[in-house]
Design an enzyme around this catalytic site. Structure first.
Site, PDB file in Angstrom:
ATOM      1  N   GLY A   1       1.445  -0.746   4.864  1.00 12.49           N
ATOM      2  CA  GLY A   1       2.173  -1.843   5.484  1.00 12.49           C
ATOM      3  C   GLY A   1       1.298  -2.973   5.976  1.00 12.49           C
TER       4      GLY A   1
ATOM      5  N   THR B   1       0.795  -1.230   0.000  1.00 15.17           N
ATOM      6  CA  THR B   1       0.000   0.000   0.000  1.00 15.17           C
ATOM      7  C   THR B   1       0.824   1.274   0.000  1.00 15.17           C
ATOM      8  OG1 THR B   1      -0.321   0.234   2.397  1.00 15.17           O
ATOM      9  CG2 THR B   1      -1.905  -1.098   1.241  1.00 15.17           C
TER      10      THR B   1
END
Length: 624
Positions: free
Chosen positions: A499, A408
């Site tokens: 993350g 992400t």
């Protein structure tokens, strides 16, 4: 909706211009650093290198200054790539709304960080309008294709995460357009020009992208599309070299001219589907045509004297943050090593509860949502936490295996009117499915990997979560947590992270560091973090050297304190990446030596804005 036809020049994002700006601004940045160091008092929590400004490093034969913090009374953007922050600011300078800047920033990130996000992915956006105090939650999460089923990966578990069969229906573009349709001030086409230029003319490969290129070398060299962009002539690109994605620039040009229709029911979509089918995927044009952005009611959490607004399920982020903060709110204080122990215990309980969540359009999750927002439920959990010990996983009564999502990108924006945007976007694993559509330049997501499947055997040896089983058009559970923080109905901050499974713990710790413990914004982001996944029963503590040379490590004192309470500790050379914007409100914990802000205008306070990009990645904020 008609947009103003503004033709002011945009920031030139070409590599040559990028490097010219870096050389020109070096002296000013250095003077700013010396000045800033003189007035920002930073609390030192654990060993970390220079708090304020990262080392000046030589890469691509030129000097690059890596400033992690900016201030402005006007507007700021904090993205995990400095070029994209600057592009967002260039949009605000010509009169754009924060959402206009968000569109341009997201498109930029999809070009320069293709391992993390892009048109082939999806995400969540939270938008707050200063004039009305309205908060809009925009769900642009990928959906399961019409031909999908909960047993589709029974005979090949790897295809859930690798290859075109792992692709969900992309939602990012539809979500960006939905937000722009309501809030945008500039022409749609204008917002695409910087990203088009980056893709067409090329961009400098930053160290973080280079790291992922090296780690995914086999995947890249195996796929024809990735190979043509990331490894031209069969040689993997390295930091400082120039990357071109000409096909992506053509796709962006078509979408800029024709709108999202070009992707969801036009030429770009048709080319994408052809490439997906050739690669073994099941996505169809009907999937693209049927994709719908959801705009549900935002989740509002009142905790520790602040109001936090964010996404409802299928994001578990805001609810996870809510449960942790409400547990900690049962205590009188959250400081020091004992506060860290309590935080870890709260995280373990939260992870046990959150796997009952899923897409509310397909499963009834009302009780779980209610529990995670409930002070009385949090108090029940708090009674199970003991200050002198921790417990094995079964104590926390987990029922289902964890969602272990990855990757992400996150960015935050606040404009001069104090409109605020918090956006997390993803293609899931680095480079998504490991497939790039050769005819469109778009990286395919592997978001189907975020679903649970009945036959799945997980590392935690718990059964898969039925609420998160695959169904056509269903959205998988997510750890993404874009939030906006308010105090007395005024904007106090914007936070989010990237993350995967580590996002919720990271965002909670940044929030507590600044808003509760009173740490300065940069210290709040840089301070060493801890993570827990419930199973295995291990506290992961940060111990790593960032790209800018800063070393981040939990203090020995805190490590010893946790070990005395039975925690098993393990050093971790990685973690979530957070971006943070705070506004200096009256009586806020942020204390600066400069002006503390301007008066209220039309009921909206305009204070000093401070934006921080996490040095764990090579991002950099920007300001007007």
């Amino acid at each position: 909706m008609r947009k103003q036809n503004l033709e002011a020049p945009l920031l030139d994002p070409s590599p040559a211009s990028f490097n010219r700006r870096k050389k020109w601004s070096f002296a000013l940045c250095f003077l700013f650093a010396l000045t800033a160091i003189s007035f920002i008092g930073l609390r030192h929590h654990g060993h970390i290198g220079i708090w304020l400004v990262g080392d000046v490093e030589r890469y691509n034969g030129r000097l690059q200054q890596n400033a992690d913090i900016v201030e402005s009374e006007q507007a700021v953007v904090a993205a995990d790539d400095g070029r994209c922050s600057e592009i967002g600011i260039s949009i605000l300078k010509i009169g754009g709304h924060a959402v206009d800047a968000a569109v341009a920033t997201a498109l930029c990130l999809g070009v320069v960080n293709p391992m993390a996000s892009g048109l082939g992915g999806g995400g969540f956006m939270v938008v707050r309008s200063s004039s009305t105090s309205e908060v809009q939650a925009i769900d642009m999460r990928e959906t399961a294709p019409l031909a999908s089923s909960q047993n589709m990966y029974d005979n090949n578990g790897n295809s859930k995460l690798e290859g075109a069969l792992s692709m969900g229906v992309p939602g990012e573009l539809a979500g960006l357009h939905a937000a722009w349709s309501k809030h945008g001030r500039l022409p749609w086409k204008t917002l695409f020009q910087p990203a088009i230029k980056l893709a067409r003319d090329g961009f400098v490969v930053a160290p973080y992208l280079a790291h992922h290129i090296a780690s995914k070398a086999k995947v890249i060299l195996k796929d024809p599309g990735l190979r043509q962009v990331i490894a031209p002539e069969g040689k993997l690109l390295r930091a400082g070299e120039i990357c071109h994605n000409v096909e992506l620039s053509h796709s962006l040009e078509l979408i800029a001219e024709q709108g999202p229709e070009a992707f969801y029911n036009g030429e770009v979509g048709k080319r994408l589907i052809e490439d997906v089918k050739r690669a073994g995927g099941i996505l169809t044009m009907d999937d693209l045509r049927n994709y719908k952005v959801e705009i549900p009611e935002a989740v509002t959490v009142n905790a520790m004297g602040y109001t936090i607004v964010g996404m409802p399920p299928p994001s578990s982020g805001t609810l996870g943050i809510s449960l942790i903060l409400k547990i900690l709110e049962c205590y009188n204080a959250a400081e020091g090593s004992l506060g860290l122990h309590r935080l870890i215990e709260a995280m373990k309980h939260m992870f046990a509860v959150r796997m009952d969540l899923g897409d509310p359009d397909f499963v009834n999750i009302s009780k779980t949502v209610s529990d995670m927002l409930s002070p009385s439920f949090a108090k029940e959990i708090q009674r199970k936490i003991f200050d002198n010990t921790t417990f094995p996983p079964e104590y926390y009564m987990p029922r289902w295996s964890q969602l272990r999502d990855h990757g992400t990108s996150h960015f935050c924006i606040v404009d001069s009117d104090r409109n605020a945007v918090s956006v997390t976007t993803t293609v899931n694993y680095p480079f998504g499915a490991g497939v790039l559509s050769p005819s469109t330049g778009i990286v395919l997501n592997d978001e189907m990997g975020d679903f649970s499947t009945p036959s799945e055997i997980s590392p935690d040896e718990l059964p898969p979560a039925p609420a998160n089983f695959i169904q056509p058009k269903k959205r998988p559970l997510s750890s993404m947590a874009p939030i906006i923080v308010l105090k007395d109905n005024q904007l106090a901050g914007v936070i989010g992270g990237s993350g995967g499974l580590k996002i919720i713990p990271a965002v909670v710790q940044v929030f507590i560091n600044h808003f509760i413990l009173g740490m300065d914004p940069l210290a709040a982001v840089q301070s060493p973090r801890v993570y827990h996944e419930l199973i295995p029963n291990v506290v992961l503590y940060e111990n790593w050297t960032c790209i800018d040379g800063d070393h981040i490590e939990l203090s020995d004192e805190k490590k010893h304190f946790l070990e005395e309470r039975g925690h098993q500790l393990e050093a971790h050379n990685g973690g979530a990446i957070c971006q943070l914007i705070v506004q200096n409100l009256p009586n806020s914990p942020l204390k600066l030596g400069r002006r503390s802000g301007k008066e209220y205008k039309n009921g909206v306070f305009r204070g000093m804005l401070v934006a921080v990009s996490d040095p764990r990645k090579d991002g950099r904020p920007a300001a007007i």
